[in-house]
Design a protein around this motif. Sequence first.
Motif, mmCIF file in Angstrom:
data_model
loop_
_atom_site.group_PDB
_atom_site.id
_atom_site.type_symbol
_atom_site.label_atom_id
_atom_site.label_comp_id
_atom_site.label_asym_id
_atom_site.label_seq_id
_atom_site.Cartn_x
_atom_site.Cartn_y
_atom_site.Cartn_z
ATOM 1 N N ASP A 45 0.799 -1.226 0.000
ATOM 2 C CA ASP A 45 0.000 0.000 0.000
ATOM 3 C C ASP A 45 0.835 1.280 0.000
ATOM 4 O OD1 ASP A 45 -2.244 -1.584 0.050
ATOM 5 O OD2 ASP A 45 -2.563 -1.388 2.215
ATOM 6 N N TYR A 46 2.000 1.223 0.656
ATOM 7 C CA TYR A 46 2.779 2.445 0.836
ATOM 8 C C TYR A 46 4.187 2.378 0.240
ATOM 9 C CZ TYR A 46 -0.917 3.475 4.197
ATOM 10 O OH TYR A 46 -2.138 3.697 4.782
ATOM 11 N N GLY A 47 4.627 1.206 -0.172
ATOM 12 C CA GLY A 47 5.976 1.052 -0.697
ATOM 13 C C GLY A 47 6.916 0.474 0.349
ATOM 14 N N TYR A 48 7.938 -0.247 -0.119
ATOM 15 C CA TYR A 48 8.832 -0.950 0.805
ATOM 16 C C TYR A 48 9.600 0.001 1.718
ATOM 17 C CZ TYR A 48 11.896 -4.600 2.558
ATOM 18 O OH TYR A 48 12.561 -5.483 3.379
ATOM 19 N N ALA A 49 9.797 1.215 1.274
ATOM 20 C CA ALA A 49 10.529 2.176 2.104
ATOM 21 C C ALA A 49 9.797 2.501 3.397
ATOM 22 C CB ALA A 49 10.802 3.460 1.322
ATOM 23 N N GLU A 50 8.497 2.211 3.465
ATOM 24 C CA GLU A 50 7.697 2.553 4.645
ATOM 25 C C GLU A 50 7.428 1.361 5.567
ATOM 26 O OE1 GLU A 50 6.333 5.451 5.897
ATOM 27 O OE2 GLU A 50 7.742 6.396 4.509
ATOM 28 N N VAL A 51 7.939 0.174 5.225
ATOM 29 C CA VAL A 51 7.524 -1.027 5.965
ATOM 30 C C VAL A 51 7.892 -0.990 7.445
ATOM 31 C CG1 VAL A 51 7.457 -2.543 3.961
ATOM 32 C CG2 VAL A 51 9.602 -2.301 5.250
ATOM 33 N N PHE A 52 8.971 -0.319 7.803
ATOM 34 C CA PHE A 52 9.368 -0.235 9.208
ATOM 35 C C PHE A 52 8.885 1.059 9.851
ATOM 36 C CE2 PHE A 52 13.083 -2.931 7.633
ATOM 37 C CZ PHE A 52 12.425 -4.106 7.932
ATOM 38 N N ALA A 53 8.923 2.147 9.121
ATOM 39 C CA ALA A 53 8.528 3.436 9.688
ATOM 40 C C ALA A 53 7.096 3.412 10.174
ATOM 41 C CB ALA A 53 8.715 4.543 8.647
ATOM 42 N N ARG A 54 6.197 2.827 9.401
ATOM 43 C CA ARG A 54 4.796 2.805 9.802
ATOM 44 C C ARG A 54 4.595 1.959 11.059
ATOM 45 N NH1 ARG A 54 0.332 4.830 7.542
ATOM 46 N NH2 ARG A 54 -1.692 3.848 7.959
ATOM 47 N N GLN A 55 5.354 0.886 11.188
ATOM 48 C CA GLN A 55 5.261 0.064 12.396
ATOM 49 C C GLN A 55 5.858 0.776 13.604
ATOM 50 O OE1 GLN A 55 5.672 -4.367 11.975
ATOM 51 N NE2 GLN A 55 6.656 -3.770 10.049
ATOM 52 N N VAL A 56 6.910 1.538 13.386
ATOM 53 C CA VAL A 56 7.483 2.323 14.485
ATOM 54 C C VAL A 56 6.446 3.319 14.985
ATOM 55 C CG1 VAL A 56 9.198 4.080 15.075
ATOM 56 C CG2 VAL A 56 9.887 2.049 13.792
ATOM 57 N N ARG A 57 5.755 3.970 14.057
ATOM 58 C CA ARG A 57 4.738 4.931 14.468
ATOM 59 C C ARG A 57 3.606 4.246 15.243
ATOM 60 N NH1 ARG A 57 4.302 9.992 13.300
ATOM 61 N NH2 ARG A 57 5.752 9.867 11.535
ATOM 62 N N ALA A 58 3.303 3.005 14.880
ATOM 63 C CA ALA A 58 2.228 2.275 15.543
ATOM 64 C C ALA A 58 2.624 1.773 16.924
ATOM 65 C CB ALA A 58 1.798 1.097 14.671
ATOM 66 N N HIS A 59 3.854 1.282 17.060
ATOM 67 C CA HIS A 59 4.244 0.566 18.281
ATOM 68 C C HIS A 59 5.098 1.364 19.267
ATOM 69 C CE1 HIS A 59 2.559 -3.081 16.682
ATOM 70 N NE2 HIS A 59 3.407 -3.139 15.675
ATOM 71 N N ALA A 60 5.894 2.292 18.775
ATOM 72 C CA ALA A 60 6.872 2.965 19.647
ATOM 73 C C ALA A 60 6.216 4.047 20.484
ATOM 74 C CB ALA A 60 8.004 3.557 18.818
ATOM 75 N N ARG A 61 6.657 4.133 21.722
ATOM 76 C CA ARG A 61 6.223 5.175 22.639
ATOM 77 C C ARG A 61 7.449 5.973 23.083
ATOM 78 N NH1 ARG A 61 2.626 3.554 20.343
ATOM 79 N NH2 ARG A 61 0.652 2.635 21.072
ATOM 80 N N PRO A 62 7.245 7.189 23.580
ATOM 81 C CA PRO A 62 8.397 7.978 24.027
ATOM 82 C C PRO A 62 9.278 7.198 24.997
ATOM 83 C CG PRO A 62 6.444 9.349 23.976
ATOM 84 C CD PRO A 62 5.980 7.936 23.704
ATOM 85 N N GLY A 63 10.563 7.196 24.729
ATOM 86 C CA GLY A 63 11.514 6.498 25.580
ATOM 87 C C GLY A 63 11.798 5.078 25.167
ATOM 88 N N ASP A 64 10.959 4.481 24.292
ATOM 89 C CA ASP A 64 11.243 3.131 23.811
ATOM 90 C C ASP A 64 12.526 3.132 22.983
ATOM 91 O OD1 ASP A 64 9.046 2.064 25.039
ATOM 92 O OD2 ASP A 64 7.815 1.920 23.246
#
Length: 206
Positions: free
Chosen positions: A86-105
């Motif tokens: 849906d977004y291209g391979y360049a986004e496969v990790f960034a989108r998951q970071v935005r979903a899962h990461a919290r401040p300080g992780d």
Amino acid sequence: MNRLSEVVTALNGLRGSAGTLTRWGAHLAARLDSGGRLLAAGNGGSAAEAQHLTAELVGRFDHDRRPFSAIALHGDTSSLTAIGNDYGYAEVFARQVRAHARPGDVLVLLSTSGRSENLLRAADTARQVGAVTWALTGPGPNPLAAAADEAVCVSGGTTTVQEAHLVLVHLLCASFEHALAERDAEAQAERDARLPAQRVPGAVAR
């Protein structure tokens, strides 16, 4: 024999990074023990190294202990392929970071080249959400080392760098468990100090 010499040279070069790995382990112990999580990612052989790291934290490394939250972002194949589609391979990790990461992780990114676009975008997203990024890369300087909060760069060819990264992963796990044991010992000492003094049976109160 040239390969062996290159590996030995790379491993000798890691001695200077021992202090960094010790500090990372202590930071990780504090963060995960407080309910945070570690995210990790890489491509190809580096993906295997990242998953090795998360397995050691969810399972165990040297000592039996409680499990901790650690996610290999490439391990969720449905999310990986859906995002890539849906977004291209360049986004496969960034989108998951935005979903899962919290401040300080903590986000750990592994790359032999230090130039993978999907890892660079993940590091940028981690900064936006307030997560800390550590990178294990090949020879520096490189873009990923520059994008991360801290990085350990390894000299050598691709295979040598991957082999050295496994050593670094194990050093991080060992430092993590050592720091965790120290935290547990300090917490136990504080609990013991708060206990009321034990009365000796038969003793007369004065």
